[in-house]
Design an enzyme around this catalytic site. Structure first.
Site, mmCIF file in Angstrom:
data_model
loop_
_atom_site.group_PDB
_atom_site.id
_atom_site.type_symbol
_atom_site.label_atom_id
_atom_site.label_comp_id
_atom_site.label_asym_id
_atom_site.label_seq_id
_atom_site.Cartn_x
_atom_site.Cartn_y
_atom_site.Cartn_z
ATOM 1 N N THR A 102 40.444 49.871 151.839
ATOM 2 C CA THR A 102 41.256 51.094 151.836
ATOM 3 C C THR A 102 42.269 51.113 150.696
ATOM 4 O O THR A 102 42.732 52.187 150.311
ATOM 5 C CB THR A 102 42.000 51.275 153.170
ATOM 6 O OG1 THR A 102 42.824 50.127 153.403
ATOM 7 C CG2 THR A 102 41.037 51.459 154.322
ATOM 8 N N VAL A 103 42.648 49.938 150.179
ATOM 9 C CA VAL A 103 43.510 49.873 148.994
ATOM 10 C C VAL A 103 42.656 49.308 147.870
ATOM 11 O O VAL A 103 42.136 48.194 147.967
ATOM 12 C CB VAL A 103 44.745 48.981 149.245
ATOM 13 C CG1 VAL A 103 45.577 48.871 147.977
ATOM 14 C CG2 VAL A 103 45.588 49.540 150.393
ATOM 15 N N HIS A 107 42.088 42.462 147.063
ATOM 16 C CA HIS A 107 43.019 41.613 147.817
ATOM 17 C C HIS A 107 42.256 40.756 148.814
ATOM 18 O O HIS A 107 41.234 41.172 149.353
ATOM 19 C CB HIS A 107 44.087 42.449 148.524
ATOM 20 C CG HIS A 107 43.534 43.569 149.351
ATOM 21 N ND1 HIS A 107 43.128 44.772 148.801
ATOM 22 C CD2 HIS A 107 43.293 43.664 150.671
ATOM 23 C CE1 HIS A 107 42.679 45.557 149.759
ATOM 24 N NE2 HIS A 107 42.758 44.907 150.905
HETATM 25 P P1 AMP Z 1 41.811 46.849 153.151
HETATM 26 O O1 AMP Z 1 41.470 47.741 154.294
HETATM 27 O O2 AMP Z 1 41.068 45.565 153.099
HETATM 28 O O3 AMP Z 1 41.816 47.591 151.848
HETATM 29 O O4 AMP Z 1 43.295 46.372 153.448
HETATM 30 C C1 AMP Z 1 44.428 47.033 153.037
HETATM 31 C C2 AMP Z 1 45.556 46.323 153.718
HETATM 32 O O5 AMP Z 1 46.750 46.714 153.098
HETATM 33 C C3 AMP Z 1 45.701 46.658 155.204
HETATM 34 O O6 AMP Z 1 45.642 45.458 155.971
HETATM 35 C C4 AMP Z 1 47.052 47.329 155.297
HETATM 36 O O7 AMP Z 1 47.741 46.962 156.461
HETATM 37 C C5 AMP Z 1 47.753 46.815 154.062
HETATM 38 N N1 AMP Z 1 48.732 47.686 153.502
HETATM 39 C C6 AMP Z 1 48.659 49.027 153.323
HETATM 40 N N2 AMP Z 1 49.771 49.478 152.683
HETATM 41 C C7 AMP Z 1 50.529 48.393 152.433
HETATM 42 C C8 AMP Z 1 51.784 48.185 151.797
HETATM 43 N N3 AMP Z 1 52.477 49.195 151.269
HETATM 44 N N4 AMP Z 1 52.270 46.935 151.741
HETATM 45 C C9 AMP Z 1 51.584 45.903 152.261
HETATM 46 N N5 AMP Z 1 50.403 46.020 152.877
HETATM 47 C C10 AMP Z 1 49.884 47.245 152.960
#
Ligand code: AMP
Ligand code: ZN
Length: 135
Positions: A102-103, A107
């Site tokens: 989602t980001v 990571h």
């Molecule tokens: P993914 O779904 O693998 O892309 O994970 C994205 C992760 O980023 C999720 O576990 C979210 O909880 C985390 N996340 C989203 N926004 C933020 C933020 N501003 N700071 C830290 N973690 C975040």
């Protein structure tokens, strides 16, 4: 239509991980850094990212992978020293939106696990397809 360089700049400007406040950074080396996940799956859940904006784990250079792995090991040691209830970890990467990313800044999740934190943990990351977790 911009050049690749322009597109990269746009990505950087719009990316929440590229724009993370320095005060949220917990660990850092030359090519990577880590910070606590804002919506932790379990207490102590952290994310490890390359400093350079790339979407996929498979876009990382060798030195970036090594930098991320170094921070993962340091964080694992620190967590286990601090919390003796931690008995396992899930280390995970969602690579691509169809895999749950989602980001769009690569990571690695480090999710500490404790006995009994769910009824039946068997299968772990197989749970990305919930009905396939158990086999
Ligand atoms: P993914 O779904 O693998 O892309 O994970 C994205 C992760 O980023 C999720 O576990 C979210 O909880 C985390 N996340 C989203 N926004 C933020 C933020 N501003 N700071 C830290 N973690 C975040
Ligand atoms: Zn980014």
């Amino acid at each position: 239509m911009g050049t690749i360089r322009d597109i990269w700049r746009v990505n950087l400007k719009d990316c929440i991980f590229c724009n993370l406040e320095q005060s949220r950074v917990e660990r850092e080396n030359n090519f990577a850094l880590s910070f606590k996940d804002l919506y932790p799956v379990t207490e102590g859940h952290s994310l490890f990212i390359p400093k350079r904006h790339v979407q996929s784990f498979f876009d990382l250079e060798k030195n970036e992978k090594e930098a991320i792995f170094e921070l993962l090991e340091i964080e694992r040691e620190a967590l286990m020293e601090k919390d003796n209830l931690i008995t396992g970890f899930n280390i995970g990467i969602n690579d691509g939106s169809d895999a749950g990313q989602t980001v769009m800044h690569c990571h690695v999740h480090l999710i500490p696990r404790r006995k009994g934190d769910m009824d039946d943990p068997r299968g772990g990351v197989r749970g990305v397809i919930p009905e396939k977790q158990s086999y």
